[in-house]
Design a protein around this motif. Sequence first.
Motif, PDB file in Angstrom:
ATOM      1  N   GLN A 243      -2.588 -11.183   0.895  1.00 40.04           N
ATOM      2  CA  GLN A 243      -1.784 -11.675   2.014  1.00 40.04           C
ATOM      3  C   GLN A 243      -1.136 -10.544   2.809  1.00 40.04           C
ATOM      4  OE1 GLN A 243       0.928 -14.454   0.216  1.00 40.04           O
ATOM      5  NE2 GLN A 243      -0.652 -15.993  -0.066  1.00 40.04           N
ATOM      6  N   VAL A 244      -1.970  -9.692   3.388  1.00 42.31           N
ATOM      7  CA  VAL A 244      -1.489  -8.587   4.199  1.00 42.31           C
ATOM      8  C   VAL A 244      -1.537  -8.998   5.662  1.00 42.31           C
ATOM      9  CG1 VAL A 244      -1.940  -6.204   4.901  1.00 42.31           C
ATOM     10  CG2 VAL A 244      -2.329  -6.899   2.545  1.00 42.31           C
ATOM     11  N   GLN A 245      -0.471  -8.718   6.392  1.00 40.61           N
ATOM     12  CA  GLN A 245      -0.466  -8.949   7.836  1.00 40.61           C
ATOM     13  C   GLN A 245      -0.088  -7.629   8.497  1.00 40.61           C
ATOM     14  OE1 GLN A 245      -1.600 -11.666   9.363  1.00 40.61           O
ATOM     15  NE2 GLN A 245      -1.364 -10.553  11.271  1.00 40.61           N
ATOM     16  N   PHE A 246      -1.070  -7.011   9.155  1.00 42.63           N
ATOM     17  CA  PHE A 246      -0.857  -5.716   9.781  1.00 42.63           C
ATOM     18  C   PHE A 246      -0.235  -5.833  11.166  1.00 42.63           C
ATOM     19  CE2 PHE A 246      -4.388  -4.759   6.873  1.00 42.63           C
ATOM     20  CZ  PHE A 246      -3.881  -3.651   6.233  1.00 42.63           C
ATOM     21  N   ASP A 247      -0.675  -6.830  11.930  1.00 44.77           N
ATOM     22  CA  ASP A 247      -0.358  -6.864  13.348  1.00 44.77           C
ATOM     23  C   ASP A 247      -0.410  -8.301  13.843  1.00 44.77           C
ATOM     24  OD1 ASP A 247      -0.165  -6.306  16.104  1.00 44.77           O
ATOM     25  OD2 ASP A 247      -1.351  -4.484  15.894  1.00 44.77           O
ATOM     26  N   ASN A 248       0.279  -8.592  14.939  1.00 45.72           N
ATOM     27  CA  ASN A 248       0.208  -9.928  15.537  1.00 45.72           C
ATOM     28  C   ASN A 248      -1.078 -10.110  16.331  1.00 45.72           C
ATOM     29  OD1 ASN A 248       2.702 -10.655  14.485  1.00 45.72           O
ATOM     30  ND2 ASN A 248       3.805  -9.893  16.276  1.00 45.72           N
TER      31      ASN A 248
ATOM     32  N   GLY B 144      -9.860   7.416   2.728  1.00 45.21           N
ATOM     33  CA  GLY B 144     -10.298   6.289   1.920  1.00 45.21           C
ATOM     34  C   GLY B 144     -10.963   5.236   2.778  1.00 45.21           C
ATOM     35  N   TRP B 145     -11.074   4.052   2.211  1.00 53.98           N
ATOM     36  CA  TRP B 145     -11.712   2.930   2.886  1.00 53.98           C
ATOM     37  C   TRP B 145     -11.088   1.633   2.410  1.00 53.98           C
ATOM     38  CZ3 TRP B 145     -13.808  -0.495  -0.521  1.00 53.98           C
ATOM     39  CH2 TRP B 145     -14.129  -0.012  -1.784  1.00 53.98           C
ATOM     40  N   VAL B 146     -11.206   0.608   3.236  1.00 52.30           N
ATOM     41  CA  VAL B 146     -10.799  -0.740   2.854  1.00 52.30           C
ATOM     42  C   VAL B 146     -11.837  -1.726   3.374  1.00 52.30           C
ATOM     43  CG1 VAL B 146      -8.308  -0.362   2.699  1.00 52.30           C
ATOM     44  CG2 VAL B 146      -9.295  -0.998   4.883  1.00 52.30           C
TER      45      VAL B 146
ATOM     46  N   MET C 244       0.824  -1.173   0.000  1.00 49.41           N
ATOM     47  CA  MET C 244       0.000   0.000   0.000  1.00 49.41           C
ATOM     48  C   MET C 244       0.872   1.241   0.000  1.00 49.41           C
ATOM     49  SD  MET C 244      -3.114  -1.132   2.440  1.00 49.41           S
ATOM     50  CE  MET C 244      -2.489  -2.578   3.251  1.00 49.41           C
ATOM     51  N   ILE C 245       1.835   1.206  -0.919  1.00 48.07           N
ATOM     52  CA  ILE C 245       2.786   2.303  -1.056  1.00 48.07           C
ATOM     53  C   ILE C 245       2.499   3.032  -2.365  1.00 48.07           C
ATOM     54  CG2 ILE C 245       5.225   2.895  -1.283  1.00 48.07           C
ATOM     55  CD1 ILE C 245       5.834   0.414   0.425  1.00 48.07           C
TER      56      ILE C 245
ATOM     57  N   LEU D  25       0.478   3.491   3.376  1.00 49.57           N
ATOM     58  CA  LEU D  25      -0.787   3.545   4.108  1.00 49.57           C
ATOM     59  C   LEU D  25      -0.936   2.428   5.138  1.00 49.57           C
ATOM     60  CD1 LEU D  25      -3.257   4.352   1.191  1.00 49.57           C
ATOM     61  CD2 LEU D  25      -2.125   5.928   2.764  1.00 49.57           C
ATOM     62  N   THR D  26       0.004   1.514   5.198  1.00 55.03           N
ATOM     63  CA  THR D  26      -0.138   0.333   6.045  1.00 55.03           C
ATOM     64  C   THR D  26      -0.384   0.693   7.508  1.00 55.03           C
ATOM     65  OG1 THR D  26       1.349  -0.836   4.544  1.00 55.03           O
ATOM     66  CG2 THR D  26       0.933  -1.859   6.680  1.00 55.03           C
ATOM     67  N   GLU D  27       0.419   1.576   8.082  1.00 56.18           N
ATOM     68  CA  GLU D  27       0.279   1.908   9.498  1.00 56.18           C
ATOM     69  C   GLU D  27      -1.014   2.677   9.768  1.00 56.18           C
ATOM     70  OE1 GLU D  27       0.944   2.186  13.575  1.00 56.18           O
ATOM     71  OE2 GLU D  27       1.680   0.798  12.065  1.00 56.18           O
TER      72      GLU D  27
END
Length: 177
Positions: free
Chosen positions: A27-32, A57-59, A1-2, A117-119
Amino acid sequence: MIFNVAQLMKSPFGSGAAFEADIHEEQVQFDNDFKVIGPVDGHTRMRRVNQGLLVDGWVDLKLELECARCLKHFEQPMHITFEELFYPTVDVVTGTPLPPVEEDDVFPIDEHHQVDLTEAIRQAILLAIPTVPLCKEDCAGLCPQCGHDLNLGPCNCEPEVDDPRLNVLKQLLQNEK
């Protein structure tokens, strides 16, 4: 998401310059703390403002959560909206470093003029996760004595009486039988 925003940052403030893009990440992993199942789809809009960029925006995504009552894992579809300011760390024309912004909740535009936008999305997801996630609204949970899943039916446990003052009531119920 860059996203590369060099051209947008070169636009003069007040010109109404904007950039829009669709988001699709596999296959996105944001957090544990939470697991994303499947792709993340959405849309973002970036507008030039005096301080840098206003990004909104929205996801849409699915999270794997654990039910607070029965402890089963379940999929929770979510629609997450976000809006954040991104500040440049270097001047887009000269490449000289800019003084750091004194705010805690600042998202940077890196030295390559890229917005990640990941964080920002991860933080929006954390705020949207229910405090008490439930697999269904009427989840019966687990029996506190034997651990039986009460969604599958009642168990054979007798209710415990922890308060000795209630023993009199228990005796009355036994006398009726």
